[in-house]
Motif scaffolding. Sequence first.
Motif, PDB file in Angstrom:
ATOM      1  N   PHE A 341       0.802  -1.222   0.000  1.00 22.29           N
ATOM      2  CA  PHE A 341       0.000   0.000   0.000  1.00 22.29           C
ATOM      3  C   PHE A 341       0.839   1.278   0.000  1.00 22.29           C
ATOM      4  O   PHE A 341       0.633   2.145  -0.853  1.00 22.29           O
ATOM      5  CB  PHE A 341      -0.963  -0.014   1.184  1.00 22.29           C
ATOM      6  CG  PHE A 341      -1.821   1.207   1.273  1.00 22.29           C
ATOM      7  CD1 PHE A 341      -2.925   1.358   0.448  1.00 22.29           C
ATOM      8  CD2 PHE A 341      -1.534   2.222   2.173  1.00 22.29           C
ATOM      9  CE1 PHE A 341      -3.716   2.487   0.515  1.00 22.29           C
ATOM     10  CE2 PHE A 341      -2.321   3.353   2.255  1.00 22.29           C
ATOM     11  CZ  PHE A 341      -3.419   3.480   1.425  1.00 22.29           C
ATOM     12  N   PRO A 342       1.779   1.476   0.953  1.00 25.07           N
ATOM     13  CA  PRO A 342       2.534   2.732   0.934  1.00 25.07           C
ATOM     14  C   PRO A 342       3.362   2.918  -0.328  1.00 25.07           C
ATOM     15  O   PRO A 342       3.583   4.046  -0.759  1.00 25.07           O
ATOM     16  CB  PRO A 342       3.431   2.628   2.180  1.00 25.07           C
ATOM     17  CG  PRO A 342       3.504   1.180   2.478  1.00 25.07           C
ATOM     18  CD  PRO A 342       2.190   0.605   2.068  1.00 25.07           C
ATOM     19  N   ILE A 343       3.813   1.817  -0.921  1.00 23.15           N
ATOM     20  CA  ILE A 343       4.577   1.932  -2.164  1.00 23.15           C
ATOM     21  C   ILE A 343       3.687   2.445  -3.289  1.00 23.15           C
ATOM     22  O   ILE A 343       4.064   3.342  -4.057  1.00 23.15           O
ATOM     23  CB  ILE A 343       5.193   0.568  -2.532  1.00 23.15           C
ATOM     24  CG1 ILE A 343       6.176   0.121  -1.447  1.00 23.15           C
ATOM     25  CG2 ILE A 343       5.874   0.627  -3.893  1.00 23.15           C
ATOM     26  CD1 ILE A 343       6.708  -1.280  -1.628  1.00 23.15           C
ATOM     27  N   VAL A 344       2.463   1.889  -3.368  1.00 25.64           N
ATOM     28  CA  VAL A 344       1.518   2.324  -4.411  1.00 25.64           C
ATOM     29  C   VAL A 344       1.125   3.782  -4.214  1.00 25.64           C
ATOM     30  O   VAL A 344       1.127   4.567  -5.160  1.00 25.64           O
ATOM     31  CB  VAL A 344       0.261   1.425  -4.399  1.00 25.64           C
ATOM     32  CG1 VAL A 344      -0.830   2.003  -5.303  1.00 25.64           C
ATOM     33  CG2 VAL A 344       0.616   0.020  -4.848  1.00 25.64           C
ATOM     34  N   ILE A 345       0.799   4.157  -2.976  1.00 26.87           N
ATOM     35  CA  ILE A 345       0.380   5.531  -2.712  1.00 26.87           C
ATOM     36  C   ILE A 345       1.537   6.495  -2.933  1.00 26.87           C
ATOM     37  O   ILE A 345       1.361   7.583  -3.508  1.00 26.87           O
ATOM     38  CB  ILE A 345      -0.165   5.675  -1.282  1.00 26.87           C
ATOM     39  CG1 ILE A 345      -1.357   4.747  -1.084  1.00 26.87           C
ATOM     40  CG2 ILE A 345      -0.576   7.121  -1.016  1.00 26.87           C
ATOM     41  CD1 ILE A 345      -2.516   5.016  -2.011  1.00 26.87           C
ATOM     42  N   GLY A 346       2.740   6.126  -2.464  1.00 30.64           N
ATOM     43  CA  GLY A 346       3.896   6.977  -2.695  1.00 30.64           C
ATOM     44  C   GLY A 346       4.138   7.201  -4.180  1.00 30.64           C
ATOM     45  O   GLY A 346       4.428   8.318  -4.623  1.00 30.64           O
TER      46      GLY A 346
END
Length: 374
Positions: A341-346
Motif C-alpha cells: 500500500f505505501p509503495i503504491v500511494i507513494g
Amino acid sequence: MTVQSMQLNVQQAFQRHDTLISTVLKWAVVVYQSLAIIAFIASIFLATRWLNEPFLGAFYEHTMVFNGTGPNEPSPAWALYEKVSVGDQLTAINNIPVRSFDDVREVVSGKFFPGDTVTLSVLSRSGEELTIDTVLYPFPSSSSTLYLVIPSILSIIFLIVSLWIFGLRRNESAGRAFSLFTSSLAIITGAYFNLATTHEFTAIWVLGCGVAGGSLIALALTFPQESRTVINHPYLRWIGILIGLLLAAVSFANLFNFENPTAYIGNWQVIYGFIAFGVLFYISSNLYYAMYAQSPVVKTQSRTILFGTLFSFAPVGVWLTWATFTSLNFSPYLFLFMAVFPIVIGYTIMRFKFLRTDDLVRRGIMYTILTALV
C-alpha cells in the motif's frame, strides 16, 4: 480605498491563520513520526533482551491474559499454548504472584533455565483455579522470524516511506494524512512483538491503531481529489483522526483492569471495526473517483490506488471484520500484503505531481500557440 484595505487585511489574516494551522499540523506529524521511531528502536532493544529469557510456552498480554497467539509450526517450546485458552489469566509462578512481565522476569530470570520445570497458577475465564507444570525452552527461531523479524522489516519500510513523502508533501493535507497513516503502520508492526512479550508499548500500539483508521479516512478525503465540501470545511479532513484518538482514549481506561482482565478486548474490537470502516471508506471513495471523476488524471490515480488498496487490505480487512465480532487470532503474514500500500500511494503521489506539471506545460504551450495565431 478603505474597503480594499479592509479586504486586504482580512485576506492576510486568513493567510496567517492557514499558515499557523499548517505549521501546527506539520509539527504534530513530526512528533508522531518521532514517537514511531522511538517505539521501533526501543522495541528491538527490549525484544533482544526478552529472547535471552526462558520461554514459558505461550504469549500473555499486559493483564497477564493468554492471547491465543500460537506457533507457526509444531514445537515443544509452545507446549503451554495447548494447555491454556484465550482469556485464561496467569496469576503466579511457583506460588509467587505475578502481575506484569517484570514480575515474571524477577521470578524466572537467572533462577530457571531451558529444560527446567515451573508450576503456573492460572485463573480460567470460568473462574476455576488451575495448576499447570510447564517446561521452559528457548524461544524458537522460526517464531522469532514470524513475530519479530518480518514485522520489524515492514516497520522500517513504513517509516522510510512516511519520512520520504512527508519531506516532499508536508505542506499538503494529503501528504500529512499519508505520513500519519504510514507512521501508524510502523507503530503497529514495530511494536507488535512488544505487545505480546514485555508490553511497554501497549498503549502506543493502541494509539497507532486508532490513528491508522482515522488517517486512512483523512487520506480518502484529500487524495487523489478533495471535494468542494472538504475544501469549504477543512475540519472534515481530520474528523477521522479525532474519532480514532477518542476510541484509543476510551480503550486506555480498560487497559490495566486486572479485576476484569479481558475488558480491553471489547474496546480493541471497536477500534478494529473502525479500521475496517476506514479501509472500506478509502476503497469506496477511490472506486467513485475511478468511475466518475471528471479529470482523467484523477481517474488514473484512483484506479492505481484501488488495485493496490484491494491487494493490500483485502486479507487484513477480512480479519478485521471477523475480529470485530470474534476473538480471531492474527497472523503477522497479513502484514506482508500491507507493505504494497505505501509503495503504491507513494508512487501515485509522485506521479500526481508530475502529471500536474506536464498538464501545466501543455496548457502553456497551447496558450502560446493560440496567442501567436491570434
